[in-house]
Design a protein around this motif. Structure first.
Motif, PDB file in Angstrom:
ATOM      1  N   THR A   1      69.073  11.631  60.900  1.00 48.85           N
ATOM      2  CA  THR A   1      68.027  12.664  60.895  1.00 48.85           C
ATOM      3  C   THR A   1      68.626  14.028  60.582  1.00 48.85           C
ATOM      4  N   PHE A   2      69.777  14.338  61.187  1.00 47.83           N
ATOM      5  CA  PHE A   2      70.440  15.613  60.920  1.00 47.83           C
ATOM      6  C   PHE A   2      70.792  15.735  59.446  1.00 47.83           C
ATOM      7  N   ASN A   3      71.390  14.708  58.862  1.00 48.83           N
ATOM      8  CA  ASN A   3      71.748  14.747  57.442  1.00 48.83           C
ATOM      9  C   ASN A   3      70.522  14.938  56.556  1.00 48.83           C
ATOM     10  N   PHE A   4      69.424  14.250  56.882  1.00 48.52           N
ATOM     11  CA  PHE A   4      68.197  14.383  56.099  1.00 48.52           C
ATOM     12  C   PHE A   4      67.641  15.806  56.178  1.00 48.52           C
ATOM     13  N   MET A   5      67.589  16.351  57.397  1.00 44.35           N
ATOM     14  CA  MET A   5      67.054  17.713  57.569  1.00 44.35           C
ATOM     15  C   MET A   5      67.933  18.741  56.854  1.00 44.35           C
ATOM     16  N   MET A   6      69.257  18.557  56.916  1.00 43.66           N
ATOM     17  CA  MET A   6      70.167  19.475  56.222  1.00 43.66           C
ATOM     18  C   MET A   6      69.984  19.384  54.712  1.00 43.66           C
ATOM     19  N   SER A   7      69.760  18.181  54.190  1.00 40.73           N
ATOM     20  CA  SER A   7      69.573  18.027  52.742  1.00 40.73           C
ATOM     21  C   SER A   7      68.293  18.706  52.267  1.00 40.73           C
ATOM     22  N   GLU A   8      67.327  18.853  53.167  1.00 42.62           N
ATOM     23  CA  GLU A   8      66.094  19.573  52.849  1.00 42.62           C
ATOM     24  C   GLU A   8      66.237  21.083  52.996  1.00 42.62           C
ATOM     25  N   GLY A   9      67.390  21.539  53.498  1.00 39.55           N
ATOM     26  CA  GLY A   9      67.619  22.974  53.671  1.00 39.55           C
ATOM     27  C   GLY A   9      66.944  23.554  54.902  1.00 39.55           C
ATOM     28  N   ARG A  10      66.657  22.730  55.887  1.00 35.68           N
ATOM     29  CA  ARG A  10      65.979  23.195  57.099  1.00 35.68           C
ATOM     30  C   ARG A  10      66.964  23.837  58.060  1.00 35.68           C
ATOM     31  N   LEU A  11      66.473  24.706  58.945  1.00 32.99           N
ATOM     32  CA  LEU A  11      67.286  25.333  59.988  1.00 32.99           C
ATOM     33  C   LEU A  11      67.337  24.387  61.173  1.00 32.99           C
ATOM     34  N   VAL A  12      68.388  23.583  61.212  1.00 33.80           N
ATOM     35  CA  VAL A  12      68.497  22.534  62.210  1.00 33.80           C
ATOM     36  C   VAL A  12      69.882  22.575  62.845  1.00 33.80           C
ATOM     37  N   ALA A  13      69.954  22.156  64.101  1.00 36.48           N
ATOM     38  CA  ALA A  13      71.225  22.042  64.818  1.00 36.48           C
ATOM     39  C   ALA A  13      71.216  20.698  65.529  1.00 36.48           C
ATOM     40  N   ALA A  14      72.406  20.262  65.945  1.00 36.45           N
ATOM     41  CA  ALA A  14      72.493  18.979  66.628  1.00 36.45           C
ATOM     42  C   ALA A  14      73.485  19.047  67.774  1.00 36.45           C
ATOM     43  N   GLY A  15      73.177  18.319  68.826  1.00 40.52           N
ATOM     44  CA  GLY A  15      74.097  18.083  69.926  1.00 40.52           C
ATOM     45  C   GLY A  15      74.321  16.580  69.979  1.00 40.52           C
ATOM     46  N   LEU A  16      75.536  16.149  69.699  1.00 45.06           N
ATOM     47  CA  LEU A  16      75.802  14.722  69.537  1.00 45.06           C
ATOM     48  C   LEU A  16      76.823  14.213  70.547  1.00 45.06           C
ATOM     49  N   ILE A  17      76.514  13.089  71.156  1.00 41.87           N
ATOM     50  CA  ILE A  17      77.417  12.410  72.076  1.00 41.87           C
ATOM     51  C   ILE A  17      77.811  11.102  71.395  1.00 41.87           C
TER      52      ILE A  17
END
Length: 172
Positions: free
Chosen positions: A145-161
């Motif tokens: 999901t993070f990769n998809f949102m980044m490819s769309e140029g969206r302002l997104v952040a992630a916290g990953l465990i």
């Protein structure tokens, strides 16, 4: 006695040409950086400068050929170690770095390990109050999901465990 002090303060302000050297001057919103929000402006954005997650394992993540061990916070273009041990450690304090960003992120994606876990309702309420949408998923889906949102140029952040079991067999 009080009147004499007030007169002395006014007299010292008259002598001083700068309001910052005057003891009686109060700082206003325009006088000091403390009253303004900190912002980051990228003057020259390089093509393809977005972060992409290329793999994950039980030890950590492969993000743009950088090996990141343990939980991490992705705040494009920054990659930070995230001080949580598991999904139960995600608290209002641990997500504070996500809602302090300027410009404000649209969405925070939380990857909770091998499976989707419940997050403390107070944490979700805080992020909602700050105007940030939250997506809670297992880490494998959170990375996608993070990769998809980044490819769309969206302002997104992630916290990953990292997952406790390597589900997809993707190596770090």
């Amino acid at each position: 006695m009080v009147q004499i002090r007030h007169i002395l303060l006014r007299a010292s302000c008259v002598v001083s040409p700068s309001p910052f050297q005057c003891r009686a001057h109060r700082l206003g919103p325009g006088d000091d950086e403390l009253y303004q929000r900190t912002t980051v402006s990228i003057m020259q954005k390089e093509p393809g400068a977005s972060i992409m997650i290329h793999g994950y394992s039980t030890r950590g993540f492969n993000i743009d050929d950088n090996k990141v061990y343990g939980p991490c916070a992705l705040l494009p273009p920054a990659i930070l170690q995230w001080n949580v041990g598991g999904h139960e450690d995600i608290s209002e304090e641990s997500v504070s770095l996500f809602h302090l960003l300027e410009p404000r992120i649209e969405m925070l994606i939380l990857g909770t390990g091998s499976r989707t876990e419940r997050i403390n309702p107070k944490v979700l309420a805080l992020l909602k109050k700050k105007g940030i949408a939250v997506e809670v998923q297992d880490t494998a889906n959170a990375c996608a999901t993070f990769n998809f949102m980044m490819s769309e140029g969206r302002l997104v952040a992630a916290g990953l465990i990292p997952p406790s079991v390597n589900i997809a067999g993707i190596r770090l």
